[in-house]
Design a protein around this motif. Structure first.
Motif, PDB file in Angstrom:
ATOM      1  N   UNK A   1      -1.884  17.469  -9.904  1.00  0.00           N
ATOM      2  CA  UNK A   1      -1.318  18.014 -11.088  1.00  0.00           C
ATOM      3  C   UNK A   1      -1.057  19.622 -10.838  1.00  0.00           C
ATOM      4  N   UNK A   2      -1.941  20.334 -10.005  1.00  0.00           N
ATOM      5  CA  UNK A   2      -1.731  21.724  -9.994  1.00  0.00           C
ATOM      6  C   UNK A   2      -0.556  22.067  -9.055  1.00  0.00           C
ATOM      7  N   UNK A   3       0.031  21.316  -8.350  1.00  0.00           N
ATOM      8  CA  UNK A   3       1.288  21.611  -7.694  1.00  0.00           C
ATOM      9  C   UNK A   3       2.297  21.946  -8.236  1.00  0.00           C
TER      10      UNK A   3
ATOM     11  N   UNK B   1       1.864  36.556 -14.570  1.00  0.00           N
ATOM     12  CA  UNK B   1       2.311  35.466 -13.699  1.00  0.00           C
ATOM     13  C   UNK B   1       1.081  34.271 -14.000  1.00  0.00           C
ATOM     14  N   UNK B   2       1.523  33.150 -14.263  1.00  0.00           N
ATOM     15  CA  UNK B   2       0.571  31.977 -14.187  1.00  0.00           C
ATOM     16  C   UNK B   2       0.217  31.527 -12.549  1.00  0.00           C
ATOM     17  N   UNK B   3       1.415  31.745 -11.931  1.00  0.00           N
ATOM     18  CA  UNK B   3       1.501  31.307 -10.719  1.00  0.00           C
ATOM     19  C   UNK B   3       2.415  31.982  -9.803  1.00  0.00           C
ATOM     20  N   UNK B   4       2.237  32.666  -8.744  1.00  0.00           N
ATOM     21  CA  UNK B   4       3.168  33.072  -7.630  1.00  0.00           C
ATOM     22  C   UNK B   4       2.780  32.646  -6.286  1.00  0.00           C
ATOM     23  N   UNK B   5       3.983  32.155  -5.526  1.00  0.00           N
ATOM     24  CA  UNK B   5       3.930  31.814  -4.346  1.00  0.00           C
ATOM     25  C   UNK B   5       5.312  32.093  -3.449  1.00  0.00           C
ATOM     26  N   UNK B   6       5.016  31.994  -2.229  1.00  0.00           N
ATOM     27  CA  UNK B   6       6.238  32.227  -1.401  1.00  0.00           C
ATOM     28  C   UNK B   6       6.435  30.879  -0.664  1.00  0.00           C
ATOM     29  N   UNK B   7       7.609  29.999  -0.819  1.00  0.00           N
ATOM     30  CA  UNK B   7       7.882  28.946  -0.061  1.00  0.00           C
ATOM     31  C   UNK B   7       9.132  28.977   0.601  1.00  0.00           C
ATOM     32  N   UNK B   8       8.834  28.775   2.191  1.00  0.00           N
ATOM     33  CA  UNK B   8       9.796  28.674   2.922  1.00  0.00           C
ATOM     34  C   UNK B   8      11.017  27.699   2.550  1.00  0.00           C
TER      35      UNK B   8
ATOM     36  N   UNK C   1       0.771  -1.173   0.002  1.00  0.00           N
ATOM     37  CA  UNK C   1      -0.055  -0.228  -0.095  1.00  0.00           C
ATOM     38  C   UNK C   1       1.209   1.112   0.054  1.00  0.00           C
ATOM     39  N   UNK C   2       0.582   1.992  -0.796  1.00  0.00           N
ATOM     40  CA  UNK C   2       1.593   3.441  -0.995  1.00  0.00           C
ATOM     41  C   UNK C   2       0.694   4.474  -0.597  1.00  0.00           C
ATOM     42  N   UNK C   3       1.021   5.159   0.175  1.00  0.00           N
ATOM     43  CA  UNK C   3       0.247   6.276   0.592  1.00  0.00           C
ATOM     44  C   UNK C   3       0.911   7.600  -0.114  1.00  0.00           C
ATOM     45  N   UNK C   4       0.217   8.317  -0.712  1.00  0.00           N
ATOM     46  CA  UNK C   4       0.706   9.498  -1.733  1.00  0.00           C
ATOM     47  C   UNK C   4       0.735   9.352  -3.183  1.00  0.00           C
ATOM     48  N   UNK C   5      -0.027  10.101  -4.022  1.00  0.00           N
ATOM     49  CA  UNK C   5       0.068   9.704  -5.356  1.00  0.00           C
ATOM     50  C   UNK C   5       0.867  10.960  -6.187  1.00  0.00           C
ATOM     51  N   UNK C   6       1.833  11.400  -5.514  1.00  0.00           N
ATOM     52  CA  UNK C   6       2.898  12.239  -6.068  1.00  0.00           C
ATOM     53  C   UNK C   6       3.654  11.617  -6.885  1.00  0.00           C
ATOM     54  N   UNK C   7       4.839  12.304  -7.511  1.00  0.00           N
ATOM     55  CA  UNK C   7       5.633  11.391  -8.317  1.00  0.00           C
ATOM     56  C   UNK C   7       6.271  10.252  -7.738  1.00  0.00           C
ATOM     57  N   UNK C   8       6.742  10.551  -6.364  1.00  0.00           N
ATOM     58  CA  UNK C   8       7.366   9.382  -5.822  1.00  0.00           C
ATOM     59  C   UNK C   8       6.531   8.177  -5.559  1.00  0.00           C
TER      60      UNK C   8
ATOM     61  N   UNK D   1      15.641  19.418 -18.257  1.00  0.00           N
ATOM     62  CA  UNK D   1      14.903  20.435 -17.576  1.00  0.00           C
ATOM     63  C   UNK D   1      13.483  19.969 -18.060  1.00  0.00           C
ATOM     64  N   UNK D   2      12.569  19.466 -17.340  1.00  0.00           N
ATOM     65  CA  UNK D   2      11.092  18.886 -17.566  1.00  0.00           C
ATOM     66  C   UNK D   2      10.299  18.999 -16.094  1.00  0.00           C
ATOM     67  N   UNK D   3       9.254  19.617 -16.068  1.00  0.00           N
ATOM     68  CA  UNK D   3       8.574  19.967 -14.999  1.00  0.00           C
ATOM     69  C   UNK D   3       8.079  19.017 -14.038  1.00  0.00           C
ATOM     70  N   UNK D   4       8.166  18.807 -12.797  1.00  0.00           N
ATOM     71  CA  UNK D   4       7.638  17.787 -12.047  1.00  0.00           C
ATOM     72  C   UNK D   4       6.365  17.622 -12.479  1.00  0.00           C
ATOM     73  N   UNK D   5       5.463  18.696 -12.605  1.00  0.00           N
ATOM     74  CA  UNK D   5       4.133  18.486 -12.958  1.00  0.00           C
ATOM     75  C   UNK D   5       3.843  17.464 -14.236  1.00  0.00           C
TER      76      UNK D   5
END
Length: 389
Positions: A40-42, A259-266, A6-13, A98-102
């Motif tokens: 997919x939106x992340x 901007x298509x997206x703007x965000x601040x990441x700590x 059982x895998x928890x999480x359906x991101x790339x990993x 260079x190829x987006x994680x999305x």
């Protein structure tokens, strides 16, 4: 429901691990608390090491990546008028993609149904049970009912805030963390990149990065204090600041856009040990976080998945548990080396509030050394393309 893993999480990993196990006929169920559209939106990283590219090739899911991705043979470190080229192809004989994680996630997601990888989205209240023994199980809520999955192993690929790491007792786990006194303000725009290679810039105003997702989509970042708010940074202010920090040559080639997206990441460096407890394994952000300087996040998750998939395949195919027993130590050895590289590059290229004149002189001396030493550039290049598994 019963399954092998059982895998928890359906991101790339989680999806990478699921596909690798299904390719070998191992039963897998992936549980994800968010919707497919949300996943997919992340917006995440876009530089892939050889380990990630090779796993996609191994799964025969690399066609779009090889067609649309941008092979990169180098990058720049900028400090005022000094521009240091790290020619990774010349120094190592290898390159990055260079190829987006999305896009990686999309390729894995699109292939799930045809390859028999079951993914359950919108699973609420996911909880792990009896992970210390040989009969763990997962419960979750969906459509008003509680569901249960019995498995031989559970793989926690559910990120920093997921339930998997929390299922390991405090008496067993140990946390190592460094929280940085700034964040990255990122902007994504459908404009051509200002340079054909990435530029990491150290400026008196703070760090800046010129990156891209494709030949027509650019990703830029600037260092900002942790108390900054996105609303205080209209597009024009970001572009103006980028032009200052990246320098006149990059600014002259920079195309501005909405901007298509703007965000601040700590930014933080974080490692949790061990990465295995009983029948539970951690992979990716569930076990470690790196600052985005150096683009190690997704690639480090990929190396975890490479180690873990081999261990699980050995167990189910041959009854060999050696890989399972050594997974945590093997993965952590590479994790800490990647953490070291991301930490050192972050220290080198950012302005720290408390470093003062001495800290700045150390940065200048280090950059001077890198500019004059092929050995120093080769060391950076070797780490940038990813250390061997």
């Amino acid at each position: 429901m019963k399954t092998d893993v059982a895998i928890i999480g359906a991101g790339p990993a989680g999806l990478l691990l699921g596909h690798l196990l299904r390719q070998q006929g191992i039963d897998v169920v992936v549980v994800e608390r968010q919707s497919a559209d949300y996943v997919l939106g992340r917006i995440r990283a876009g530089v892939l090491e050889k380990v990630t590219v090779d796993l996609m090739k191994q799964l025969d899911l690399s066609d779009r990546m090889m067609k649309e991705g941008l092979p990169h043979e180098g990058f720049y470190l900028a400090d005022g008028e000094k521009l240091i080229h790290i020619n990774i192809a010349e120094l190592t004989g290898s390159s990055v993609m260079v190829y987006g994680q999305t896009e990686v996630t999309r390729d894995l997601m699109d292939a799930s149904k045809s390859r028999g990888l079951e993914v359950i989205y919108k699973a609420g209240d996911v909880a792990l049970h009896d992970v210390a023994g040989n009969s763990p199980y997962v419960t979750y809520q969906k459509d008003g009912q509680e569901h249960r999955i019995d498995a031989r192993f559970i793989a926690g690929c559910d990120g920093f805030h997921g339930p998997s790491r929390k299922a390991i007792p405090d008496t067993v786990g140990k946390t190592f963390e460094r929280v940085y006194p700034f964040g990255w303000l990122g902007i994504l725009a459908d404009v051509p990149p200002c340079n054909h290679e990435l530029i990491y810039a150290n400026h008196s105003n703070g760090f800046a990065l010129a990156s891209m997702r494709s030949s027509t989509r650019s990703r830029y970042y600037i260092q900002v204090p942790l108390d900054e708010k996105v609303e205080d940074w209209p597009d024009d202010r970001i572009w103006d600041e980028l032009a200052v920090r990246l320098g006149p040559d990059a600014a002259a080639n920079m195309t501005r856009g909405t901007a298509l997206e703007k965000s601040i990441a700590p930014l933080r460096s974080f490692v949790f040990e061990p990465m295995r407890y009983g029948s539970l394994f951690l992979a990716g952000d569930a076990a470690h976080i790196v600052p985005p300087t150096g683009a190690k996040g997704l690639n480090l998750a990929s190396s975890d998945v490479a180690y873990l998939s081999r261990a699980l395949i050995q167990f189910f195919k041959n009854g060999n548990s050696e890989g399972i027993e050594t997974y945590s130590d093997t993965a952590l050895a590479r994790v800490w080396k990647s953490e070291r590289f991301s930490w050192s590059l972050t220290q080198l290229m950012h302005r720290f509030p408390d470093d003062g004149a001495f800290g700045r002189r150390m940065q200048v001396a280090e950059l001077d050394y890198i500019a004059s030493s092929e050995a120093a550039r080769k060391s950076i290049a070797e780490n940038y393309i990813g250390l061997p598994l």
